[in-house]
Design a protein around this motif. Structure first.
Motif, mmCIF file in Angstrom:
data_model
loop_
_atom_site.group_PDB
_atom_site.id
_atom_site.type_symbol
_atom_site.label_atom_id
_atom_site.label_comp_id
_atom_site.label_asym_id
_atom_site.label_seq_id
_atom_site.Cartn_x
_atom_site.Cartn_y
_atom_site.Cartn_z
ATOM 1 N N HIS A 43 83.889 20.421 2.319
ATOM 2 C CA HIS A 43 84.097 21.839 2.028
ATOM 3 C C HIS A 43 83.308 22.268 0.793
ATOM 4 O O HIS A 43 82.813 23.398 0.731
ATOM 5 N N ALA A 44 83.182 21.381 -0.189
ATOM 6 C CA ALA A 44 82.384 21.706 -1.383
ATOM 7 C C ALA A 44 80.914 21.859 -1.015
ATOM 8 O O ALA A 44 80.236 22.769 -1.514
ATOM 9 N N ALA A 45 80.403 20.987 -0.151
ATOM 10 C CA ALA A 45 79.014 21.107 0.276
ATOM 11 C C ALA A 45 78.786 22.405 1.042
ATOM 12 O O ALA A 45 77.759 23.078 0.867
ATOM 13 N N ALA A 46 79.745 22.797 1.860
ATOM 14 C CA ALA A 46 79.632 24.060 2.591
ATOM 15 C C ALA A 46 79.666 25.249 1.634
ATOM 16 O O ALA A 46 78.921 26.220 1.804
ATOM 17 N N ALA A 47 80.520 25.153 0.600
ATOM 18 C CA ALA A 47 80.615 26.248 -0.376
ATOM 19 C C ALA A 47 79.317 26.384 -1.166
ATOM 20 O O ALA A 47 78.862 27.499 -1.433
ATOM 21 N N VAL A 48 78.707 25.260 -1.550
ATOM 22 C CA VAL A 48 77.430 25.316 -2.276
ATOM 23 C C VAL A 48 76.335 25.840 -1.359
ATOM 24 O O VAL A 48 75.445 26.568 -1.804
ATOM 25 N N GLY A 49 76.410 25.520 -0.076
ATOM 26 C CA GLY A 49 75.428 26.046 0.866
ATOM 27 C C GLY A 49 75.516 27.560 1.007
ATOM 28 O O GLY A 49 74.502 28.237 1.162
ATOM 29 N N ARG A 50 76.732 28.102 0.942
ATOM 30 C CA ARG A 50 76.901 29.553 1.035
ATOM 31 C C ARG A 50 76.537 30.258 -0.267
ATOM 32 O O ARG A 50 76.035 31.375 -0.249
ATOM 33 N N ASN A 51 76.814 29.619 -1.417
ATOM 34 C CA ASN A 51 76.578 30.244 -2.715
ATOM 35 C C ASN A 51 76.006 29.198 -3.677
ATOM 36 O O ASN A 51 76.751 28.599 -4.462
ATOM 37 N N ASP B 249 80.389 25.123 -10.792
ATOM 38 C CA ASP B 249 81.828 25.394 -10.706
ATOM 39 C C ASP B 249 82.464 24.644 -9.538
ATOM 40 O O ASP B 249 83.535 24.043 -9.672
ATOM 41 N N VAL B 250 81.810 24.673 -8.394
ATOM 42 C CA VAL B 250 82.344 24.009 -7.206
ATOM 43 C C VAL B 250 82.375 22.493 -7.417
ATOM 44 O O VAL B 250 83.370 21.826 -7.096
ATOM 45 N N THR B 251 81.314 21.955 -7.996
ATOM 46 C CA THR B 251 81.246 20.505 -8.208
ATOM 47 C C THR B 251 82.322 20.041 -9.183
ATOM 48 O O THR B 251 82.997 19.025 -8.948
ATOM 49 N N GLY B 252 82.508 20.778 -10.264
ATOM 50 C CA GLY B 252 83.534 20.402 -11.237
ATOM 51 C C GLY B 252 84.930 20.440 -10.651
ATOM 52 O O GLY B 252 85.734 19.518 -10.872
ATOM 53 N N THR B 253 85.221 21.466 -9.911
ATOM 54 C CA THR B 253 86.540 21.582 -9.286
ATOM 55 C C THR B 253 86.751 20.488 -8.246
ATOM 56 O O THR B 253 87.831 19.901 -8.152
ATOM 57 N N MET B 254 85.706 20.198 -7.470
ATOM 58 C CA MET B 254 85.817 19.160 -6.446
ATOM 59 C C MET B 254 86.061 17.793 -7.087
ATOM 60 O O MET B 254 86.917 17.033 -6.628
ATOM 61 N N LEU B 255 85.331 17.472 -8.149
ATOM 62 C CA LEU B 255 85.503 16.169 -8.793
ATOM 63 C C LEU B 255 86.882 16.032 -9.422
ATOM 64 O O LEU B 255 87.483 14.949 -9.383
ATOM 65 N N LEU B 256 87.408 17.091 -9.986
ATOM 66 C CA LEU B 256 88.758 17.048 -10.541
ATOM 67 C C LEU B 256 89.788 16.807 -9.437
ATOM 68 O O LEU B 256 90.693 15.979 -9.575
ATOM 69 N N GLY B 257 89.642 17.506 -8.331
ATOM 70 C CA GLY B 257 90.556 17.310 -7.201
ATOM 71 C C GLY B 257 90.464 15.916 -6.619
ATOM 72 O O GLY B 257 91.479 15.318 -6.252
ATOM 73 N N GLN B 258 89.249 15.355 -6.553
ATOM 74 C CA GLN B 258 89.112 14.005 -6.021
ATOM 75 C C GLN B 258 89.702 12.971 -6.962
ATOM 76 O O GLN B 258 90.254 11.965 -6.519
#
Length: 84
Positions: A37-45, A51-60
């Motif tokens: 989902h993070a890769a899809a979000a970066v693909g869209r924006n 921001d997406v990478t930081g949030t994804m790494l924290l969640g993981q």
């Protein structure tokens, strides 16, 4: 066939350790879904990549604690012999 109490406890500990390691399946699936989902979000924006990478790494990192707790329980069951 006679099984002593100590052998029974060691056998149950091994079974419990195997079941505890199965706890690693959930975090693996969850982290894969989050990364997708993070890769899809970066693909869209692409501008929101940091921001997406930081949030994804924290969640993981939070999701991985479940797998680590399962590994810790398995190691305790295998290597700590309370009745020996």
């Amino acid at each position: 066939m006679n099984i002593s109490g100590e052998e029974f406890i060691l056998g149950c500990s091994a079974i419990g350790a195997g079941l505890a390691v199965i706890a690693g399946i959930g975090p693996g699936i969850g982290q894969g879904i989050a990364a997708g989902h993070a890769a899809a979000a970066v693909g869209r924006n692409p501008g929101a990549k940091s921001d997406v990478t930081g949030t994804m790494l924290l969640g993981q990192a939070v999701a991985e604690t479940t797998g680590l707790y399962g590994l810790l329980v398995a190691m305790l069951l295998l290597f700590v012999k309370p009745l020996v």
